[in-house]
Design a protein around this motif. Sequence first.
Motif, PDB file in Angstrom:
ATOM      1  N   ASN A 164       0.835  -1.193   0.000  1.00 31.80           N
ATOM      2  CA  ASN A 164       0.000   0.000   0.000  1.00 31.80           C
ATOM      3  C   ASN A 164       0.871   1.243   0.000  1.00 31.80           C
ATOM      4  OD1 ASN A 164      -1.846  -2.140   1.369  1.00 31.80           O
ATOM      5  ND2 ASN A 164      -3.222  -0.466   0.845  1.00 31.80           N
ATOM      6  N   THR A 171      -5.396   1.246  -1.709  1.00 35.19           N
ATOM      7  CA  THR A 171      -4.439   1.316  -2.810  1.00 35.19           C
ATOM      8  C   THR A 171      -4.905   0.413  -3.940  1.00 35.19           C
ATOM      9  OG1 THR A 171      -2.569   1.764  -1.331  1.00 35.19           O
ATOM     10  CG2 THR A 171      -2.050   0.932  -3.526  1.00 35.19           C
ATOM     11  N   TYR A 186      -4.497   5.831  -4.977  1.00 32.98           N
ATOM     12  CA  TYR A 186      -4.716   5.529  -3.560  1.00 32.98           C
ATOM     13  C   TYR A 186      -5.608   6.599  -2.957  1.00 32.98           C
ATOM     14  CZ  TYR A 186      -1.323   9.150  -2.178  1.00 32.98           C
ATOM     15  OH  TYR A 186      -0.662  10.344  -1.990  1.00 32.98           O
ATOM     16  N   TYR A 203       7.602   5.457  -3.942  1.00 31.34           N
ATOM     17  CA  TYR A 203       6.302   5.942  -4.390  1.00 31.34           C
ATOM     18  C   TYR A 203       6.361   7.437  -4.691  1.00 31.34           C
ATOM     19  CZ  TYR A 203       3.960   1.671  -2.758  1.00 31.34           C
ATOM     20  OH  TYR A 203       3.550   0.380  -2.571  1.00 31.34           O
TER      21      TYR A 203
END
Length: 288
Positions: A164, A171, A186, A203
């Motif tokens: 996630n 997510t 997300y 990310y």
Amino acid sequence: MRTKRNITAAMTLGLILIIPGLANAAFTFTPIDAPGSVATFANANSTDAIAGEYDDENGNTHGFILKNGAYTVIDVLGAAGYSSVNGINANGHITGTYLDGSPSHTFHAYFYNNSVLTTLDPPGSNRSEGGFLNEQDQTVGTYRDSSDKRHGFFWDKGVYATGNVPPAFDTIAFGINDRGQIVGDYVDTEGKRHGFLLSNGTYTTLDVPGATLTVAEGINNAGQIVGLYIDADKHQHGFMLENGVYTTVDVPDSSASAIYSINAQGEIVGFYEDANGVAHGYIGTPGR
């Protein structure tokens, strides 16, 4: 199941906010309407084929592959009125989602390699959705756990990795390229939806400037990212992100547009709604 009908690997750390400019793009658009369809969505493209799903007049959803002008209908054996194709690679292997015929009518992700269909249900899932796949048949998707929370998953020859965006509430993983870069979206702790890129364990948050919602759907090997966003007036648009610049992509005369996939040639596919609210798939060829 895909984020289409009008919006409705160990993974680490670091969020980086991208806030580039917003531009406009020129594409030549060709509609895609599967025979017998009342609504068509082009979900994926390789360099020689397009795949997606369509609704028939009885309310059933079928997957399809369009190659050399010919449509092939994809219905998973035993599916209960819903089969989609969400990914296709140059080998003709596909991924997607189907609804089983059990009393609970559960959605499952799948991978199909032209001979064997593999259902993809990560450990701990109560339903799953298939995203895209790359040339190595590495596949991404999303599943819900027993608490109904969504998690992204990565599948490679029978091995799963899940994760996630920290500290996301939900997510969803949609796209992957041959370099293993993954895109999706997300929901943050305040309930706002953002796109993301996962590259080399990091990310990156993707927000189209001025958008109230951003979803990253596809990524090619050149790193071009495509998806959709909602503006402040609640209108839905497609976008492309390249070299830090977001480009708005709207099919002419449409009431809503979205991009789901981009191939190595920069061709995009997705869907748009016409003035009557009817959904059509399309392929967009970039201007040269």
